[in-house]
Scaffold this motif. Structure first.
Motif, PDB file in Angstrom:
ATOM      1  N   GLY A  14       1.553   4.356  14.930  1.00 14.51           N
ATOM      2  CA  GLY A  14       2.892   4.371  14.343  1.00 14.51           C
ATOM      3  C   GLY A  14       3.967   4.392  15.413  1.00 14.51           C
ATOM      4  O   GLY A  14       4.068   5.337  16.187  1.00 14.51           O
ATOM      5  N   GLY A  15       4.757   3.321  15.457  1.00 11.54           N
ATOM      6  CA  GLY A  15       5.832   3.214  16.453  1.00 11.54           C
ATOM      7  C   GLY A  15       7.186   3.407  15.809  1.00 11.54           C
ATOM      8  O   GLY A  15       8.174   2.796  16.198  1.00 11.54           O
ATOM      9  N   GLY A  16       7.251   4.293  14.797  1.00 10.60           N
ATOM     10  CA  GLY A  16       8.543   4.648  14.198  1.00 10.60           C
ATOM     11  C   GLY A  16       9.220   5.676  15.088  1.00 10.60           C
ATOM     12  O   GLY A  16       8.936   5.780  16.292  1.00 10.60           O
ATOM     13  N   LEU A  17      10.122   6.457  14.509  1.00 10.88           N
ATOM     14  CA  LEU A  17      10.931   7.389  15.299  1.00 10.88           C
ATOM     15  C   LEU A  17      10.072   8.458  15.963  1.00 10.88           C
ATOM     16  O   LEU A  17      10.201   8.719  17.168  1.00 10.88           O
ATOM     17  CB  LEU A  17      11.989   8.029  14.394  1.00 10.88           C
ATOM     18  CG  LEU A  17      12.950   7.039  13.703  1.00 10.88           C
ATOM     19  CD1 LEU A  17      13.838   7.753  12.698  1.00 10.88           C
ATOM     20  CD2 LEU A  17      13.794   6.310  14.751  1.00 10.88           C
ATOM     21  N   VAL A  18       9.183   9.077  15.201  1.00  9.57           N
ATOM     22  CA  VAL A  18       8.404  10.194  15.759  1.00  9.57           C
ATOM     23  C   VAL A  18       7.326   9.689  16.727  1.00  9.57           C
ATOM     24  O   VAL A  18       7.138  10.254  17.813  1.00  9.57           O
ATOM     25  CB  VAL A  18       7.786  11.047  14.618  1.00  9.57           C
ATOM     26  CG1 VAL A  18       6.909  12.163  15.181  1.00  9.57           C
ATOM     27  CG2 VAL A  18       8.902  11.646  13.753  1.00  9.57           C
ATOM     28  N   LYS A  44      -2.663  -2.797  12.797  1.00  6.95           N
ATOM     29  CA  LYS A  44      -2.680  -1.855  11.677  1.00  6.95           C
ATOM     30  C   LYS A  44      -3.964  -1.039  11.712  1.00  6.95           C
ATOM     31  O   LYS A  44      -5.070  -1.614  11.727  1.00  6.95           O
ATOM     32  CB  LYS A  44      -2.603  -2.669  10.371  1.00  6.95           C
ATOM     33  CG  LYS A  44      -2.655  -1.816   9.138  1.00  6.95           C
ATOM     34  CD  LYS A  44      -2.582  -2.721   7.917  1.00  6.95           C
ATOM     35  CE  LYS A  44      -2.699  -1.886   6.654  1.00  6.95           C
ATOM     36  NZ  LYS A  44      -2.630  -2.681   5.464  1.00  6.95           N
ATOM     37  N   SER A  92      16.346   4.199   5.024  1.00  7.58           N
ATOM     38  CA  SER A  92      17.771   4.346   5.305  1.00  7.58           C
ATOM     39  C   SER A  92      18.243   3.676   6.597  1.00  7.58           C
ATOM     40  O   SER A  92      17.596   3.743   7.621  1.00  7.58           O
ATOM     41  CB  SER A  92      18.111   5.835   5.372  1.00  7.58           C
ATOM     42  OG  SER A  92      17.453   6.410   6.484  1.00  7.58           O
ATOM     43  N   ALA A 118      -2.289   6.343   7.185  1.00  5.64           N
ATOM     44  CA  ALA A 118      -3.697   5.948   7.145  1.00  5.64           C
ATOM     45  C   ALA A 118      -4.539   6.945   7.937  1.00  5.64           C
ATOM     46  O   ALA A 118      -5.695   7.204   7.595  1.00  5.64           O
ATOM     47  CB  ALA A 118      -3.847   4.534   7.725  1.00  5.64           C
ATOM     48  N   GLY A 148      14.232  15.278   7.851  1.00  7.50           N
ATOM     49  CA  GLY A 148      12.889  14.697   8.012  1.00  7.50           C
ATOM     50  C   GLY A 148      12.623  14.257   9.445  1.00  7.50           C
ATOM     51  O   GLY A 148      11.657  14.688  10.085  1.00  7.50           O
ATOM     52  N   MET A 149      13.496  13.408   9.968  1.00  2.00           N
ATOM     53  CA  MET A 149      13.340  12.950  11.352  1.00  2.00           C
ATOM     54  C   MET A 149      13.518  14.113  12.326  1.00  2.00           C
ATOM     55  O   MET A 149      12.760  14.265  13.287  1.00  2.00           O
ATOM     56  CB  MET A 149      14.365  11.863  11.646  1.00  2.00           C
ATOM     57  CG  MET A 149      14.525  11.570  13.109  1.00  2.00           C
ATOM     58  SD  MET A 149      16.018  10.628  13.452  1.00  2.00           S
ATOM     59  CE  MET A 149      17.330  11.772  13.108  1.00  2.00           C
ATOM     60  N   ARG A 199      19.392   3.920  12.524  1.00  2.00           N
ATOM     61  CA  ARG A 199      17.935   4.057  12.635  1.00  2.00           C
ATOM     62  C   ARG A 199      17.327   3.003  13.571  1.00  2.00           C
ATOM     63  O   ARG A 199      16.512   3.307  14.423  1.00  2.00           O
ATOM     64  CB  ARG A 199      17.289   3.925  11.249  1.00  2.00           C
ATOM     65  CG  ARG A 199      15.776   4.091  11.258  1.00  2.00           C
ATOM     66  CD  ARG A 199      15.176   3.779   9.894  1.00  2.00           C
ATOM     67  NE  ARG A 199      15.447   4.774   8.896  1.00  2.00           N
ATOM     68  CZ  ARG A 199      14.653   5.805   8.618  1.00  2.00           C
ATOM     69  NH1 ARG A 199      13.532   5.977   9.275  1.00  2.00           N
ATOM     70  NH2 ARG A 199      14.965   6.659   7.666  1.00  2.00           N
ATOM     71  N   PHE A 243      23.840  17.846   6.022  1.00  3.68           N
ATOM     72  CA  PHE A 243      24.285  17.294   4.742  1.00  3.68           C
ATOM     73  C   PHE A 243      25.182  18.301   4.072  1.00  3.68           C
ATOM     74  O   PHE A 243      25.479  18.383   3.002  1.00  3.68           O
ATOM     75  CB  PHE A 243      23.089  16.921   3.844  1.00  3.68           C
ATOM     76  CG  PHE A 243      22.533  15.565   4.187  1.00  3.68           C
ATOM     77  CD1 PHE A 243      22.801  15.002   5.426  1.00  3.68           C
ATOM     78  CD2 PHE A 243      21.754  14.842   3.309  1.00  3.68           C
ATOM     79  CE1 PHE A 243      22.297  13.753   5.759  1.00  3.68           C
ATOM     80  CE2 PHE A 243      21.249  13.590   3.624  1.00  3.68           C
ATOM     81  CZ  PHE A 243      21.519  13.058   4.846  1.00  3.68           C
ATOM     82  N   MET A 257       1.992  -1.135  13.191  1.00  2.64           N
ATOM     83  CA  MET A 257       1.593  -2.148  12.204  1.00  2.64           C
ATOM     84  C   MET A 257       2.598  -3.316  12.119  1.00  2.64           C
ATOM     85  O   MET A 257       2.215  -4.470  11.987  1.00  2.64           O
ATOM     86  CB  MET A 257       1.523  -1.392  10.878  1.00  2.64           C
ATOM     87  CG  MET A 257       1.391  -2.131   9.635  1.00  2.64           C
ATOM     88  SD  MET A 257       1.027  -0.930   8.318  1.00  2.64           S
ATOM     89  CE  MET A 257       2.655  -0.568   7.706  1.00  2.64           C
ATOM     90  N   ARG A 258       3.890  -3.002  12.215  1.00  2.00           N
ATOM     91  CA  ARG A 258       4.920  -4.035  12.049  1.00  2.00           C
ATOM     92  C   ARG A 258       5.093  -4.847  13.330  1.00  2.00           C
ATOM     93  O   ARG A 258       4.599  -4.475  14.390  1.00  2.00           O
ATOM     94  CB  ARG A 258       6.277  -3.388  11.726  1.00  2.00           C
ATOM     95  CG  ARG A 258       6.333  -2.646  10.416  1.00  2.00           C
ATOM     96  CD  ARG A 258       7.675  -1.972  10.224  1.00  2.00           C
ATOM     97  NE  ARG A 258       7.947  -0.986  11.263  1.00  2.00           N
ATOM     98  CZ  ARG A 258       9.047  -0.253  11.341  1.00  2.00           C
ATOM     99  NH1 ARG A 258       9.995  -0.407  10.455  1.00  2.00           N
ATOM    100  NH2 ARG A 258       9.207   0.627  12.309  1.00  2.00           N
ATOM    101  N   GLY A 264      18.575  16.317   5.161  1.00  2.00           N
ATOM    102  CA  GLY A 264      18.810  15.511   6.360  1.00  2.00           C
ATOM    103  C   GLY A 264      17.976  15.983   7.528  1.00  2.00           C
ATOM    104  O   GLY A 264      18.436  15.982   8.672  1.00  2.00           O
ATOM    105  N   ASP A 283       6.392  12.512   9.399  1.00  2.00           N
ATOM    106  CA  ASP A 283       6.219  12.339   7.951  1.00  2.00           C
ATOM    107  C   ASP A 283       4.752  12.296   7.541  1.00  2.00           C
ATOM    108  O   ASP A 283       4.421  12.613   6.399  1.00  2.00           O
ATOM    109  CB  ASP A 283       6.898  11.033   7.494  1.00  2.00           C
ATOM    110  CG  ASP A 283       8.369  11.241   7.160  1.00  2.00           C
ATOM    111  OD1 ASP A 283       8.947  12.257   7.626  1.00  2.00           O
ATOM    112  OD2 ASP A 283       8.941  10.391   6.449  1.00  2.00           O
TER     113      ASP A 283
END
Ligand code: FAD
Length: 381
Positions: free
Chosen positions: A12-16, A131, A50, A168, A312-313, A108, A381, A36-37, A310, A300
């Motif tokens: 996973g190469g998202g934020l975390v 993936k 978001s 996964a 999660g990240m 983001r 928030f 994966m993307r 506000g 996540d």
């Protein structure tokens, strides 16, 4: 002490995932990050959640530890207070705390790009369009499927799943260990709309998180660097589904958010609301966060939460600090670090998930109450 030549695979190469990779590379581990993307840095638009996020003290602290705080903050917009939009069009600010306290609105995609660039500069191998389909936590083997459907098997000393709410890696862990798991979809979903600049200026007061609290539903707007606002309508799915025609949509806005119509513009409201399906919101809790000495989930993947606090990240970024501190304490020995991580992090992460659920009610209704005005102590928030 374990040698720092050990290999870590982050899924996973998202934020975390990208931030965690920076922390671990800084410790001397050999880190590979599989996403994966396709590489978001090569794309104009990225599908998904978001467009902007509120970055708070927790998240900034983590960015600072890998030398990225200034770069991110420079591109963010401080929000010193909430700006409440009443039904009659009155606007009233509610500060977050002391004068100097504020949260930041950050983009983001930009944040993710900064983190991926930093990871690359720290020598981390980034592999996109990979993936995860299976892993063996006893042997430290991970199998990925590439875009052309070919498979590649990788071996490593530690597998860290930062692969989001529908992880996964977590699914694989559930097959291998007695992992308790709880998920809850709330009745609300969300749709994002855009407020464009007026005469090349922000259309509303800029340094605020704008909120239209309407009890059963609410709308919020966070400012962006390009002078737009990303505006998010949170509402039960049944209400979204009841808006069948463009006339229904505009009547709904006239009834509940009249002051937002000139800002969002009637045609944009009709177009976006009729062509964009509402996205679901999920809260996930699980335990433990590790399996054996070779598997861990963070962000996540371990504790997805509804977005009303506000955090999660920010909580996912704090996960990276906690892991880093435990690596120090146990001298990079995974046999000790992993159980200690679950032990230390589970209570706090669960509490944040619960606070987020509490703020789900607070934000859309209690900000209307006198009691709330006295309370003014929520973090975000
Ligand atoms: P994700 O961002 O989901 O990243 C997971 C990555 O893993 C993705 O890139 C995905 O493509 C990849 N992946 C998934 N499966 C695989 C696989 N099998 N193999 C390889 N890669 C895989 N948080 C805040 O702190 N502040 C906010 O203001 C805020 N606002 C929000 C508003 C909304 C509407 C929503 C929905 C969430 C909000 N959040 C906010 C929460 C925040 O978006 C998440 O907590 C954060 O994105 C979690 O990051 P992550 O890296 O753990 O997971």
């Amino acid at each position: 002490m374990a040698t720092t030549g050990q290999e870590i695979v982050i899924v996973g190469g998202g934020l975390v995932g990208a931030l965690n990779a920076c922390f671990l590379a800084q410790r001397g581990f050999k880190v590979s990050l599989y996403e994966m993307r396709a590489d978001i840095r090569t794309q104009l638009h990225v599908k998904g959640r978001s467009i902007n996020l509120a970055l708070s003290r927790r998240g900034r602290e983590a960015l600072k530890m890998v030398g990225l705080e200034d770069m991110v903050v420079e591109n963010g917009i401080p929000m010193h207070a909430r700006m409440i939009h009443d039904l009659d069009g009155t606007r009233r600010p509610i500060p977050y705390g002391e004068k100097h306290q504020y949260i930041m609105s950050v983009d983001r995609k930009h944040l993710n790009e900064v983190l991926l660039n930093a990871a690359e500069q720290k020598g981390i191998k980034l592999l996109f369009e990979h993936k995860l389909i299976r892993c063996d936590f006893d042997r430290g083997m991970v199998i990925f499927e590439r875009a052309d459907e070919s498979q590649v098997t990788v071996s490593c000393d530690l597998i860290i799943g930062c692969d989001g709410a529908f992880s996964a890696v977590r699914n694989q862990m559930m097959k291998r260990t007695r992992l308790d798991y709880q998920q809850e979809y709330i009745p609300h979903g969300y749709v994002e709309l855009t407020i464009h600049p007026k005469q090349n200026q922000f259309a509303m007061e800029v340094n605020y998180l704008h909120i239209w609290p309407r009890n059963e539903f609410m709308m919020i707007a966070l400012p962006n660097q390009d002078k737009t606002y990303t505006t998010t309508l949170f509402m039960p799915f049944k209400n979204f589904e009841s808006l069948k025609t463009k006339d229904d949509i505009i009547e709904f806005f006239q009834k509940y958010f009249p002051d937002s119509i000139p800002l969002l513009e009637e045609e944009n409201i009709k177009e976006t609301m009729s062509s964009t399906p509402a996205q679901p919101l999920i809260s996930i809790k699980c335990h433990p966060y590790h399996v054996g000495t070779k598997g861990l989930i963070m962000g996540d993947a371990a504790h997805a939460m509804v977005p009303f606090y506000g955090q999660g990240m920010n909580a996912g970024f704090e996960d990276c600090i906690v892991l880093d501190e435990l690596m120090d304490e146990y001298k990079n020995d995974f046999t000790k670090v992993l159980p200690a991580y679950t032990e230390k992090r589970h209570v706090d992460a669960t509490a944040i998930c619960e606070l987020a659920m509490y703020n789900y009610i607070e934000m859309r209704s209690s900000v209307n109450s006198k009691l709330f005005l006295l309370r003014k102590k929520l973090d975000n928030f």
